[in-house]
Enzyme design. Structure first.
Site, mmCIF file in Angstrom:
data_model
loop_
_atom_site.group_PDB
_atom_site.id
_atom_site.type_symbol
_atom_site.label_atom_id
_atom_site.label_comp_id
_atom_site.label_asym_id
_atom_site.label_seq_id
_atom_site.Cartn_x
_atom_site.Cartn_y
_atom_site.Cartn_z
ATOM 1 N N TRP A 1 -8.411 0.981 10.227
ATOM 2 C CA TRP A 1 -8.183 0.491 8.865
ATOM 3 C C TRP A 1 -8.704 -0.934 8.899
ATOM 4 O O TRP A 1 -8.086 -1.810 9.490
ATOM 5 C CB TRP A 1 -6.693 0.551 8.526
ATOM 6 C CG TRP A 1 -6.376 0.144 7.118
ATOM 7 C CD1 TRP A 1 -6.856 0.694 5.964
ATOM 8 C CD2 TRP A 1 -5.498 -0.906 6.702
ATOM 9 N NE1 TRP A 1 -6.337 0.058 4.879
ATOM 10 C CE2 TRP A 1 -5.500 -0.922 5.284
ATOM 11 C CE3 TRP A 1 -4.721 -1.815 7.369
ATOM 12 C CZ2 TRP A 1 -4.751 -1.825 4.541
ATOM 13 C CZ3 TRP A 1 -3.962 -2.723 6.649
ATOM 14 C CH2 TRP A 1 -3.981 -2.722 5.245
ATOM 15 N N CYS B 1 -4.123 0.213 12.482
ATOM 16 C CA CYS B 1 -4.963 1.312 12.961
ATOM 17 C C CYS B 1 -4.098 2.274 13.769
ATOM 18 O O CYS B 1 -2.967 1.980 14.102
ATOM 19 C CB CYS B 1 -6.062 0.767 13.861
ATOM 20 S SG CYS B 1 -7.001 -0.522 13.080
ATOM 21 N N LYS C 1 4.754 3.636 -7.439
ATOM 22 C CA LYS C 1 4.321 4.992 -7.064
ATOM 23 C C LYS C 1 3.131 5.428 -7.898
ATOM 24 O O LYS C 1 2.140 5.946 -7.374
ATOM 25 C CB LYS C 1 5.485 5.972 -7.251
ATOM 26 C CG LYS C 1 6.550 5.865 -6.188
ATOM 27 C CD LYS C 1 6.084 6.515 -4.921
ATOM 28 C CE LYS C 1 6.294 5.850 -3.614
ATOM 29 N NZ LYS C 1 6.471 4.461 -3.449
ATOM 30 N N GLU D 1 9.872 0.667 -8.859
ATOM 31 C CA GLU D 1 9.445 1.662 -7.871
ATOM 32 C C GLU D 1 8.610 2.761 -8.522
ATOM 33 O O GLU D 1 7.590 3.188 -7.978
ATOM 34 C CB GLU D 1 10.670 2.248 -7.167
ATOM 35 C CG GLU D 1 10.357 3.335 -6.159
ATOM 36 C CD GLU D 1 9.438 2.874 -5.034
ATOM 37 O OE1 GLU D 1 9.231 1.654 -4.887
ATOM 38 O OE2 GLU D 1 8.881 3.734 -4.333
ATOM 39 N N ARG E 1 -2.458 6.089 9.535
ATOM 40 C CA ARG E 1 -2.415 4.657 9.898
ATOM 41 C C ARG E 1 -3.761 3.990 9.676
ATOM 42 O O ARG E 1 -3.853 2.770 9.677
ATOM 43 C CB ARG E 1 -2.020 4.492 11.370
ATOM 44 C CG ARG E 1 -0.630 4.971 11.729
ATOM 45 C CD ARG E 1 -0.381 4.749 13.188
ATOM 46 N NE ARG E 1 -0.433 3.339 13.502
ATOM 47 C CZ ARG E 1 0.613 2.523 13.409
ATOM 48 N NH1 ARG E 1 1.759 2.991 12.965
ATOM 49 N NH2 ARG E 1 0.501 1.240 13.704
ATOM 50 N N ASN F 1 -5.270 -2.473 17.830
ATOM 51 C CA ASN F 1 -4.635 -2.516 16.510
ATOM 52 C C ASN F 1 -4.060 -3.925 16.377
ATOM 53 O O ASN F 1 -3.340 -4.384 17.251
ATOM 54 C CB ASN F 1 -3.530 -1.465 16.420
ATOM 55 C CG ASN F 1 -2.750 -1.586 15.106
ATOM 56 O OD1 ASN F 1 -3.271 -2.111 14.124
ATOM 57 N ND2 ASN F 1 -1.508 -1.136 15.099
ATOM 58 N N GLY F 2 -4.438 -4.635 15.301
ATOM 59 C CA GLY F 2 -3.896 -5.991 15.090
ATOM 60 C C GLY F 2 -5.027 -6.948 14.742
ATOM 61 O O GLY F 2 -6.122 -6.528 14.385
ATOM 62 N N LYS G 1 -0.008 2.889 6.048
ATOM 63 C CA LYS G 1 1.412 3.247 6.083
ATOM 64 C C LYS G 1 2.284 2.050 6.395
ATOM 65 O O LYS G 1 3.316 1.853 5.786
ATOM 66 C CB LYS G 1 1.668 4.350 7.110
ATOM 67 C CG LYS G 1 3.121 4.804 7.156
ATOM 68 C CD LYS G 1 3.600 5.264 5.799
ATOM 69 C CE LYS G 1 5.089 5.490 5.755
ATOM 70 N NZ LYS G 1 5.581 5.685 4.375
ATOM 71 N N GLU H 1 -0.093 3.345 -6.971
ATOM 72 C CA GLU H 1 -0.640 3.497 -5.614
ATOM 73 C C GLU H 1 -1.126 4.928 -5.355
ATOM 74 O O GLU H 1 -1.945 5.157 -4.479
ATOM 75 C CB GLU H 1 0.361 3.069 -4.556
ATOM 76 C CG GLU H 1 1.556 3.971 -4.379
ATOM 77 C CD GLU H 1 2.430 3.533 -3.188
ATOM 78 O OE1 GLU H 1 1.901 2.994 -2.204
ATOM 79 O OE2 GLU H 1 3.649 3.721 -3.260
ATOM 80 N N HIS I 1 9.570 -10.477 -24.667
ATOM 81 C CA HIS I 1 9.033 -11.794 -24.248
ATOM 82 C C HIS I 1 7.552 -11.695 -23.904
ATOM 83 O O HIS I 1 7.076 -12.322 -22.970
ATOM 84 C CB HIS I 1 9.846 -12.310 -23.054
ATOM 85 C CG HIS I 1 11.299 -12.486 -23.364
ATOM 86 N ND1 HIS I 1 11.784 -13.528 -24.118
ATOM 87 C CD2 HIS I 1 12.360 -11.692 -23.099
ATOM 88 C CE1 HIS I 1 13.099 -13.403 -24.268
ATOM 89 N NE2 HIS I 1 13.471 -12.291 -23.649
HETATM 90 C C1 AGP Z 1 5.318 1.991 -0.745
HETATM 91 O O1 AGP Z 1 4.988 3.291 -1.243
HETATM 92 C C2 AGP Z 1 4.200 1.405 0.087
HETATM 93 N N1 AGP Z 1 3.754 2.279 1.091
HETATM 94 C C3 AGP Z 1 4.512 -0.001 0.569
HETATM 95 O O2 AGP Z 1 4.869 -0.786 -0.544
HETATM 96 C C4 AGP Z 1 5.639 -0.132 1.620
HETATM 97 O O3 AGP Z 1 6.887 0.145 1.036
HETATM 98 C C5 AGP Z 1 5.648 -1.587 2.124
HETATM 99 O O4 AGP Z 1 4.413 -1.825 2.752
HETATM 100 C C6 AGP Z 1 6.790 -1.895 3.090
HETATM 101 O O5 AGP Z 1 6.682 -1.084 4.221
HETATM 102 P P1 AGP Z 1 7.912 -1.075 5.265
HETATM 103 O O6 AGP Z 1 9.099 -0.526 4.567
HETATM 104 O O7 AGP Z 1 7.446 -0.210 6.392
HETATM 105 O O8 AGP Z 1 8.135 -2.506 5.686
#
Ligand code: AGP
Length: 614
Positions: A75, A2, A490, A486, A27, A101-102, A609, A493, A509
């Site tokens: 969140w 959060c 992208k 990657e 966040r 937050n947590g 994030k 997500e 395979h």
């Molecule tokens: C990638 O686009 C995502 N936001 C997510 O996979 C991110 O890379 C992952 O949560 C790791 O985050 P960090 O690098 O802050 O540890």
């Protein structure tokens, strides 16, 4: 995960809180709320949904006198994202409010205890339980600070928590355990927040709280204590060079686009101070690692994009750095009881430095007596402070939830580390490959800056043609396998289109059974040693009526002809530099598809994030 912010000072607090929450929206944004003291009474205003819902509620509220307050964007981890679960939450007697937050892992046990004492709860959250517990402790404590500390000593789990009560007007308390929390020290005022952009327009003087610390803030007077015994703790004030410009959108439509376009500068910043000499005498200096022994083996542990960056770098660490290297996803590593030897090292990669699984992996490695290198972007983050040595990617704030420039900076730094370890090798080692790579990296910012503008145009064209796909394959070999993973991450997500990244040699395979005209493939066929293999894999896809976009490179000014529907031609470049040209192409393709489909590019659904909960 959060966003939290608190303020105590001379200005009207609530507008500052809302402004700060806007900068923290990445966040968490399924609900939000503020609490402030007005004429001796605690006022709480909260709303489900985006921050604008809270703002419209506040519009009708006369709060201009409050000069202290707390604010929160949520969140959801416990309880639905509805108004009653939004923060702030109150104690049973309504005399104090907290934001958090947590996750309080033992909240149910505490809740049962309080229910037996007659407490009633309005929400399903662990946070409200903590608020009630503080209120309960208040009845047996000499003051609010003591009550806060006693309650937190009972709470197990992760928390960054801020407390406000009319009992002590103008004062806010804050404490952290395994969740980010920092103070922004201004003139006659002080902020506390989960992240620097929340208060950046007002101050760049930052105090990073450590786990187990509790702060008392009253205007510009602040004190930090140990949660264990409330003994005073000395803290330093750090000047953070980021200005608002760095955290603003710079005129781009989305933070993500801005951050993709920033990648030339990111490479420059990541290289700065780390390359000495030129041409054949170009060398790396990574002073942070000088006192750190060269590991006999390196275990890279990370999540998501950071994992993909590590996978990309493994080949360089082995072939150039001479370091046997393996990889693990953090959430697997932390539970598989890995065998680690004292002469090995774990390298955790994390942009935010707060990812719970990666932080847990770091702690496990240290428990097992293994040294830990942290590769982070956020100064003073938990991973940065707990690693035995930290190397910063220096990429500046990454606001978009989808990680883009972070990966570029992580790849840059891993390539530097490979060359660095190469320089420290004692076995017979031909430095020429390393020096060539370093020269390619030094030339990269200009190369990237030259291709990015037209790359966006090409990505937009392809997005139009492929945005209606229901699924996508991303194929690559070697370092392009990591890029394929990657690229797929992208696309899924951002656009919510199913996408699978695969080592292209794996297609036969099983996965090739999926190929049909509605399941297109983006193949990374860069000009490297594995190009012939990838070329035949592309033919396998074409033979099954698969539509193919091939990302290829010119060689001596000529692009290969692969007979695919779309070729995306990149300029000639050193094999390592080629990855840095391919990466923004993958990022921009996903960006254009998501934008074309009208998705929430900077805040994709269900994502945060940094994932500070497991
Ligand atoms: C990638 O686009 C995502 N936001 C997510 O996979 C991110 O890379 C992952 O949560 C790791 O985050 P960090 O690098 O802050 O540890």
């Amino acid at each position: 995960m959060c966003g939290i912010i608190g303020y105590s000072g001379h200005r009207p607090a609530v507008p500052l809180l809302v402004e700060g929450l806007h900068r923290l929206e990445y966040r968490g944004y399924d609900s939000s709320g503020v609490a402030f003291e007005q004429a001796g009474k605690l006022q709480v205003v909260k709303a489900a949904g985006k921050l604008s819902a809270l703002e419209s509620k506040l519009a009708s509220n006369a709060f201009h006198l409050a000069t202290a307050g707390i604010g929160h964007t949520r969140w959801a981890t416990h309880g639905l994202p509805v108004e009653r679960n939004a923060h702030p939450h109150l104690s049973q007697d309504g005399k104090l409010a907290i934001i958090h937050n947590g996750i309080i892992e033992n909240f149910q046990e505490i809740k049962d205890e309080l229910l037996a004492k007659g407490h009633t709860f309005l929400s399903d959250t662990d946070t409200e339980v903590l608020a009630h517990l503080i209120g309960e402790e208040r009845e047996h404590s000499p003051n609010l600070r003591e009550a806060f500390a006693r309650a937190l000593r009972r709470a197990h789990g992760a928390y960054a928590v801020v407390l406000l009560s009319p009992e002590e007007p103008g004062i806010i308390y804050a404490a952290r355990m395994a969740a980010p929390l920092l103070m922004g020290v201004g003139v006659g005022e002080c902020f506390v927040a989960s992240d620097i952009p929340a208060f950046l327009p007002y101050t760049r003087e930052v105090v990073f709280l450590e786990d187990g610390e509790l702060a008392r803030i009253e205007g510009s007077k602040w004190e930090v204590f140990s949660l264990a015994d409330l003994s005073p703790v000395e803290k330093t004030v750090n000047h953070v060079p980021w200005d608002m410009q760095a955290a603003a959108k710079d005129g781009y439509k989305h933070f993500m686009l801005k951050e993709i376009m920033e990648q030339p500068r990111v490479v420059t910043d990541c290289l700065s101070g780390r390359l000495v000499g030129q041409g054949d005498s170009l060398r790396v200096q990574l002073g942070e690692l000088d006192a750190f022994p060269v590991p006999s083996r390196l275990h890279i542990v990370a999540c998501g994009t950071s994992y993909n960056a590590g996978l990309w770098g493994r080949e360089l660490l082995e072939n150039i750095g001479g370091i046997p290297t393996d990889l693990d996803i953090a959430s697997e590593f932390r539970y598989r009881d890995p065998i680690l030897r004292p002469d090995e090292a774990v390298m955790v990669i994390s942009q935010s430095g707060e990812t719970a699984d990666t932080l847990a992996a770091l702690r496990l490695a240290k428990e097992k007596g293994c040294k830990v290198i942290g590769l982070c972007n956020v100064v003073g983050s938990s991973i940065a402070r707990e690693a035995d040595v930290v190397v910063y990617t220096q990429a500046g704030p990454e606001i978009s939830v989808a990680s883009t420039k972070a990966m570029c900076s992580q790849m840059t730094l891993i390539a530097l580390m490979a060359a660095y370890y190469g320089q420290r090798r004692t076995d017979a080692f031909d430095p020429s490959a390393s020096v060539k790579m370093l020269n390619a990296l030094a030339a990269l910012p200009a190369q990237l800056a030259a291709v990015l503008p037209t790359m966006q145009e090409r990505a937009a064209q392809l997005a139009l043609r492929f945005a209606s796909s229901r699924s996508f394959f991303y194929l690559g070999r070697g370092q392009c396998h990591a890029l394929a993973l990657e690229g797929a991450l992208k696309l899924k997500e951002l656009s919510y289109i199913h996408a699978e990244g695969y080592a292209s040699g794996e297609m036969k395979h099983g996965p090739i059974a999926l190929i049909d005209p509605q399941f297109p493939t983006l193949a990374l066929a860069l000009d490297d040693a594995l190009f012939p293999k990838v070329k035949s894999n592309i033919q396998e896809v074409l033979a099954r009526q698969g539509r193919v976009i091939a990302l290829v490179q010119e060689k001596d000014g000529v692009a290969p002809e692969l007979g695919v529907e779309e070729q995306w031609v990149l300029p000639e470049a050193h094999p390592v530099a080629a990855s840095f040209l391919a990466l923004p192409a993958l990022q921009l393709f996903s960006y254009c598809v998501a934008d074309y489909l009208g998705k929430d590019v900077d805040q994709p659904r269900n994502l945060a994030k940094s994932v500070t909960v497991e």
